[in-house]
Design a protein around this motif. Structure first.
Motif, short mmCIF file in Angstrom:
data_model
loop_
_atom_site.label_atom_id
_atom_site.label_comp_id
_atom_site.label_asym_id
_atom_site.label_seq_id
_atom_site.Cartn_x
_atom_site.Cartn_y
_atom_site.Cartn_z
N GLY A 30 0.79 -1.21 0.00
CA GLY A 30 0.00 0.00 0.00
C GLY A 30 0.83 1.27 0.00
N ARG A 31 2.06 1.17 0.48
CA ARG A 31 2.97 2.32 0.48
C ARG A 31 3.78 2.41 -0.81
N GLY A 32 3.52 1.51 -1.76
CA GLY A 32 4.16 1.61 -3.06
C GLY A 32 5.33 0.69 -3.30
N TYR A 33 5.62 -0.19 -2.36
CA TYR A 33 6.72 -1.14 -2.56
C TYR A 33 6.27 -2.27 -3.49
N PHE A 34 7.17 -2.70 -4.36
CA PHE A 34 6.91 -3.92 -5.13
C PHE A 34 6.96 -5.07 -4.13
N THR A 35 5.92 -5.90 -4.13
CA THR A 35 5.84 -7.02 -3.20
C THR A 35 5.50 -8.29 -3.95
N LEU A 36 6.28 -9.33 -3.72
CA LEU A 36 6.01 -10.63 -4.32
C LEU A 36 5.83 -11.64 -3.18
N ARG A 37 4.70 -12.32 -3.19
CA ARG A 37 4.37 -13.30 -2.15
C ARG A 37 4.73 -14.70 -2.63
N PHE A 38 5.69 -15.34 -1.96
CA PHE A 38 6.10 -16.69 -2.35
C PHE A 38 4.93 -17.67 -2.27
N GLY A 39 4.03 -17.50 -1.31
CA GLY A 39 2.88 -18.38 -1.19
C GLY A 39 1.96 -18.32 -2.39
N ALA A 40 1.99 -17.22 -3.14
CA ALA A 40 1.15 -17.10 -4.33
C ALA A 40 1.56 -18.10 -5.40
#
Length: 191
Positions: A30-40
């Motif tokens: 939400g603060r604009g960081y690229f986030t990748l979830r390994f669980g996805a």
């Protein structure tokens, strides 16, 4: 500005189920960081197979991916996306690094400094949170079985033990996020 201060970096969130990794990851996204979830990776595989998304099917898909790609499977599968994100973002977030093998692979192959952030909470509190979460709630017995499975089978304890920083999440979410903001400032992380 030194080369290290402008070099892309990665922050990996580690911790046991119910500790608060998702709260942190959602906040950072939400603060604009690229986030990748390994669980996805696992959820995507379950859906690709046409299965219902539930703990049993996720476990089955996760184990098959690890049989095919080794214990670093989620990192192996996600590495191209992470490396591409590092070309566009100063800092990236990895949500839910699980195994020690994933950690070692990222250290060797990611191409950017990696900081491990453990989110910790007392087991009783984690199990309470897991029982009331809207997505995939777990009973206390299911939560305990998942803990044991993740420690014994998924090498989850290694990254938690190797964490560079630990935030204790035994209060309100706002307190956890205050701790996270303080850490981000001290590390010089910016989206």
């Amino acid at each position: 500005m030194t080369e290290d201060s402008i070099r892309p970096r990665a922050l990996a969130l580690v911790g046991m189920p119910g500790a608060g990794k998702t709260i942190c990851a959602d906040y950072l996204r939400g603060r604009g960081y690229f986030t990748l979830r390994f669980g996805a990776v696992v959820v995507d595989e379950v859906r690709r197979r046409g299965w219902d998304v539930n703990p049993a099917n996720e476990r089955s898909a996760r184990e098959e991916l690890r049989e095919r790609h080794g214990m670093a499977a989620m990192a192996v599968i996600s590495l191209p996306k992470l490396q591409e994100a590092l070309t566009r973002h100063q800092c990236i977030i990895i949500d839910g690094l699980y195994s020690f093998s994933e950690y070692k692979l990222l250290l060797e192959e990611l191409g950017a400094p990696l900081v491990l952030l453990a989110i910790a909470a007392p087991r009783r509190l984690r199990y309470q949170r897991l029982s009331t979460r809207p997505e995939r709630p777990l009973t206390a017995l299911e939560a305990r079985e998942r803990d044991i499975h993740e420690i014994e089978t998924l090498e989850k304890g290694g990254p938690i033990a190797m964490a560079d920083y630990t935030l204790v999440n035994d209060g309100a979410p706002a307190e956890l996020l205050r701790q996270l903001d303080s850490l981000l400032v001290s590390l010089g992380f910016a989206p």
